[in-house]
Every structure is written in C-alpha cells, then in structure tokens.
Motif scaffolding. Structure first.
Motif, PDB file in Angstrom:
ATOM      1  N   LEU A  51      40.095  30.104  36.932  1.00 12.56           N
ATOM      2  CA  LEU A  51      39.204  29.590  37.964  1.00 12.56           C
ATOM      3  C   LEU A  51      38.726  30.815  38.721  1.00 12.56           C
ATOM      4  CD1 LEU A  51      37.916  27.239  39.511  1.00 12.56           C
ATOM      5  CD2 LEU A  51      39.975  27.209  40.966  1.00 12.56           C
ATOM      6  N   GLN A  52      37.418  31.010  38.751  1.00 13.68           N
ATOM      7  CA  GLN A  52      36.864  32.248  39.266  1.00 13.68           C
ATOM      8  C   GLN A  52      35.481  32.018  39.839  1.00 13.68           C
ATOM      9  OE1 GLN A  52      35.204  34.771  35.870  1.00 13.68           O
ATOM     10  NE2 GLN A  52      36.626  33.423  34.774  1.00 13.68           N
ATOM     11  N   TYR A  53      34.963  33.057  40.490  1.00 10.29           N
ATOM     12  CA  TYR A  53      33.557  33.077  40.864  1.00 10.29           C
ATOM     13  C   TYR A  53      33.086  34.520  40.779  1.00 10.29           C
ATOM     14  CZ  TYR A  53      34.840  34.696  45.590  1.00 10.29           C
ATOM     15  OH  TYR A  53      35.339  35.415  46.642  1.00 10.29           O
ATOM     16  N   HIS A  54      31.784  34.694  40.845  1.00 13.76           N
ATOM     17  CA  HIS A  54      31.177  36.017  40.783  1.00 13.76           C
ATOM     18  C   HIS A  54      30.380  36.243  42.056  1.00 13.76           C
ATOM     19  CE1 HIS A  54      32.292  35.733  36.600  1.00 13.76           C
ATOM     20  NE2 HIS A  54      31.533  34.660  36.462  1.00 13.76           N
ATOM     21  N   LYS A  55      30.438  37.463  42.579  1.00 16.27           N
ATOM     22  CA  LYS A  55      29.670  37.796  43.781  1.00 16.27           C
ATOM     23  C   LYS A  55      28.193  38.004  43.453  1.00 16.27           C
ATOM     24  CE  LYS A  55      33.577  39.932  46.114  1.00 16.27           C
ATOM     25  NZ  LYS A  55      34.138  41.168  46.671  1.00 16.27           N
TER      26      LYS A  55
END
Length: 129
Positions: A51-55
C-alpha cells in the motif's frame, strides 16, 4: 545488436527487457525516457504490492492477463483483462493478485518515488523522486 543499457537519442535502450525481481513477482522494464517509463508487472497469485502512494509519479495500469483486486484510497475493485486505471500523485493504492496477473504500467519517469504505508514483505520507508 545493441549494447546493454545504452542511451539512444534520450531513450534508455535495453538489449533485453530489464527484469527486476520483486517479492510479489517481477517487473519487466522495456523503456525509460526523460518523460515516461513502460513496464510489465507480473504479480503471482496471492501476492500483494505494498500500500503506497507517490509524491510526483503519475501512472496508468492496464491489466492484460489475470484478475486482481486493486485498492484505490479506501475503495477496492476487481479488475479483469482489459481494465485500466489511472493513479495520480498522492493516491494510496495497492494490488492483490487473485490469479497470476500481468499489468502494463506506463508512468512518469520517477520510478523511485514510493511512499510505503504497509508492506507484507517487511520493506519499509520512503524513496524520493
């Protein structure tokens, strides 16, 4: 025959696709430019991406084989062959393979821009674009 990993007019060219082993399967990177990256994610049945996100990174995924459950923020969806999803910067996301699955991913070139929130394989931390 091309030499391995050369730059040709601003495009990184591989003699063969660059295979990157992952605990959930592998990535095949087939192009890197200063504007986009193309790769295939092979996710083994039952395995899950963090589970991640990108800036900064903006990506689009198209499922070409298999079936996956994708989490986008707080919602979960089932994707089947031919389904496509765009993941904009700041969007929390994860993929769980319900079958062995292949996903085409095209993104902006910030391949190291990952902020992990949960990871079943013990990978921690954040990388910067």
């Amino acid at each position: 025959m091309l030499s391995k990993n050369i730059w040709l007019k601003g495009v990184k060219v591989f003699e063969k696709d660059k295979r990157v082993p992952k605990p959930w399967g592998y990535e095949l990177i087939f192009v890197i430019t200063d504007r986009y990256v193309g790769k295939i994610l092979h996710v083994n049945r039952g395995e899950k991406l963090s589970l991640q996100y990108h800036k900064v990174k903006d990506e689009t995924m198209r499922l070409v084989k298999g079936r996956v459950e994708i989490q986008i923020d707080d919602e979960k969806f089932i994707m089947a062959d031919g389904d496509t999803v765009r993941i904009r910067p700041g969007t929390r996301h994860s993929v769980l393979a319900l079958e062995d699955s292949d996903i085409f991913e095209v993104s902006t070139p910030e391949i190291d821009d990952v902020v992990r929130l949960e990871d079943r394989y013990g990978r921690e931390g954040t990388t910067e674009p």
